[in-house]
Design an enzyme around this catalytic site. Structure first.
Site, PDB file in Angstrom:
ATOM      1  N   LYS A  31       3.767 -15.340   2.459  1.00 55.49           N
ATOM      2  CA  LYS A  31       3.717 -16.121   1.216  1.00 55.49           C
ATOM      3  C   LYS A  31       5.169 -16.423   0.855  1.00 55.49           C
ATOM      4  CE  LYS A  31       1.457 -17.779  -2.376  1.00 55.49           C
ATOM      5  NZ  LYS A  31       0.729 -19.049  -2.258  1.00 55.49           N
ATOM      6  N   ASP A  42      -5.358  -6.963   5.807  1.00 55.06           N
ATOM      7  CA  ASP A  42      -6.570  -6.275   5.359  1.00 55.06           C
ATOM      8  C   ASP A  42      -7.615  -7.320   4.966  1.00 55.06           C
ATOM      9  OD1 ASP A  42      -8.317  -4.378   4.522  1.00 55.06           O
ATOM     10  OD2 ASP A  42      -7.134  -3.651   2.837  1.00 55.06           O
ATOM     11  N   ASP A  91      -2.598 -18.190   1.648  1.00 53.26           N
ATOM     12  CA  ASP A  91      -3.718 -18.857   0.963  1.00 53.26           C
ATOM     13  C   ASP A  91      -4.333 -19.949   1.830  1.00 53.26           C
ATOM     14  OD1 ASP A  91      -1.223 -19.953   0.608  1.00 53.26           O
ATOM     15  OD2 ASP A  91      -1.493 -20.504  -1.488  1.00 53.26           O
ATOM     16  N   TYR A 144       0.810  -1.217   0.000  1.00 49.77           N
ATOM     17  CA  TYR A 144       0.000   0.000   0.000  1.00 49.77           C
ATOM     18  C   TYR A 144       0.847   1.272   0.000  1.00 49.77           C
ATOM     19  CZ  TYR A 144      -4.031  -2.974   1.136  1.00 49.77           C
ATOM     20  OH  TYR A 144      -5.008  -3.925   1.111  1.00 49.77           O
ATOM     21  N   ASP A 190     -10.903  -8.892   7.553  1.00 55.99           N
ATOM     22  CA  ASP A 190     -12.283  -8.740   7.076  1.00 55.99           C
ATOM     23  C   ASP A 190     -12.957 -10.104   6.960  1.00 55.99           C
ATOM     24  OD1 ASP A 190     -12.339  -6.011   6.876  1.00 55.99           O
ATOM     25  OD2 ASP A 190     -13.073  -5.998   4.811  1.00 55.99           O
TER      26      ASP A 190
END
Ligand code: NAD
Length: 370
Positions: free
Chosen positions: A192, A248, A224, A141, A252
């Protein structure tokens, strides 16, 4: 304990839920013999209306002079015609930047009384109590270079950069380790690392800190498979540490464990002043109707006590009062299901939590007196 709390109620249901949260904080102060002072300032649409800007300098100054900032929500459809940098939401992004917190904490808790509210089966959510620690100032970001060349490379080309320094990982990982020490002493670090160098740095850094926290069990999960495990066996997780993008998405996703957006608190710590806000927005569709669920804001108030006041006992007492009110069947519209219809307003829900808190303190004091 003295705490100076800046209250930025904001727009829509922000003032309604923040009022209930500050009432609970006030009650916790009285019960515990603490002195909390509240100073109010404008942010978002109300600030645009009053001052022509979503984050006046006076608000920034007041926040920086406080021990904690409690924010309601921002956003008002009447400003949708403005460019993004002038809209109410710009105030939120700016205050986060000004305060500079790098660790975003988001609990995901399955309340037994709300087990029917989650789209997941009750036997799956049972016992889930997860604390996400998401890195907030680095990664994809914020990494440079970033651009979108709309004409380039045959019709368009864009770049974002995922970049982390070891120091950035160390500071957020230490927050996660320390929180795990105060909880069930398990840390799951998400990355990852089978594909990304950034994740390899992340994993190596977390591993290098393990020796400083010998009581904490550390495991690594690839993002994942973590997305799947969270929905299959959420009770297996305690503190979950992630970089910015992964956190993020996963936090959620885990919101579904609790069952309503109106129930979710958050805190951003590590900067100049900690910022506390419920996860939900200003909900213009229900603003002013008394339908807003104040529990996300009240649970956010509990986080103020835990992370800015060091008042763990008081924080736990508020969380227990919320659970008790839910057990007793009280519901705002967003958490009404099946046989349990909506039966209380925002204010009534706040009062019920206040009452439950007072009863638990009375019981505690009389136990001590015996
Ligand atoms: P929202 O979170 O405001 O609402 C989404 C849905 O959830 C709505 O149906 C709403 O009624 C419901 N809801 C939200 N909080 C609730 C609560 N406490 N009790 C009961 N129901 C609740 O998201 P949105 O509709 O996408 O956005 C509305 C405005 O809020 C927009 O202007 C948006 O930019 C802003 N927003 C602000 C924040 C923030 O201040 N942190 C976060 C998200 C969205």
């Amino acid at each position: 304990m003295k705490l100076k709390i800046a209250v930025l109620a904001g727009d829509g249901i922000g003032p309604e839920v923040t009022h209930e949260a500050t009432q609970i904080l006030q009650a916790a102060a009285e019960f515990g013999g603490h002195e909390f002072t509240f100073t109010e300032a404008l942010i978002g649409g109300v600030a645009i209306t009053a001052n022509g800007t979503p984050l006046p300098q006076t608000t920034i100054d007041m926040c920086l002079e406080s021990d904690a900032v409690l924010l309601g929500a921002v956003g008002d459809n009447k400003f949708n015609h403005l460019t993004p940098d002038k809209r109410p939401e710009a105030g939120l992004l700016q205050i986060r930047q000004e305060l500079g917190g790098f660790a975003n904490l988001r609990p995901s808790v399955a309340y037994p009384a709300l087990s029917e509210n989650s789209p997941l089966r009750p036997e799956v959510t049972k016992g889930a109590d997860i604390l996400f620690v998401r890195e907030l100032l680095g990664g994809l970001y914020f990494g440079q270079p970033r651009w979108w060349n709309k004409e380039g490379n045959g019709g368009g080309e864009a770049i974002n950069t995922m970049r982390y320094t070891r120091d950035e990982v160390v500071r957020v990982a230490r927050v996660a380790f320390e929180l795990a020490q105060k909880r069930r002493k398990k840390l799951t670090s998400v990355d990852k690392a089978n594909v990304l160098e950034c994740s390899q740095l992340w994993r190596a850094t977390v591993d290098s800190l393990k020796g400083d926290y010998p009581d904490v069990t550390v495991e690594h999960q690839l993002v994942d498979s973590m997305a799947m495990h969270l929905m299959n066996i959420p009770r297996n997780f305690d503190v979950v540490l992630t970089e910015n993008l992964f956190g993020d998405i996963l936090s959620d996703e885990s919101g579904v464990i609790t069952g309503s957006l109106g129930m979710l608190p958050s805190a951003t710590i590590g900067g100049k002043v900690n910022l506390y806000e419920p996860v939900h927005g200003s909900a213009p569709d229900i603003a002013g109707t008394g339908k807003a669920n104040p529990l996300g804001a009240i649970l956010t108030a509990a986080m103020v006590l835990r992370h800015s006041g060091g008042l763990e006992q008081e924080a736990v007492a508020i969380e227990a009062a919320v659970a008790k009110v839910l057990e007793a069947g009280h519901r705002t519209a967003d958490i009404a299901r099946g046989n349990t219809a909506a039966n209380v307003t925002t204010q009534q829900m706040g009062k019920l939590v206040h009452q439950a808190l007072a009863e638990s303190i009375d019981r505690h004091q009389s136990l001590h007196a015996v």
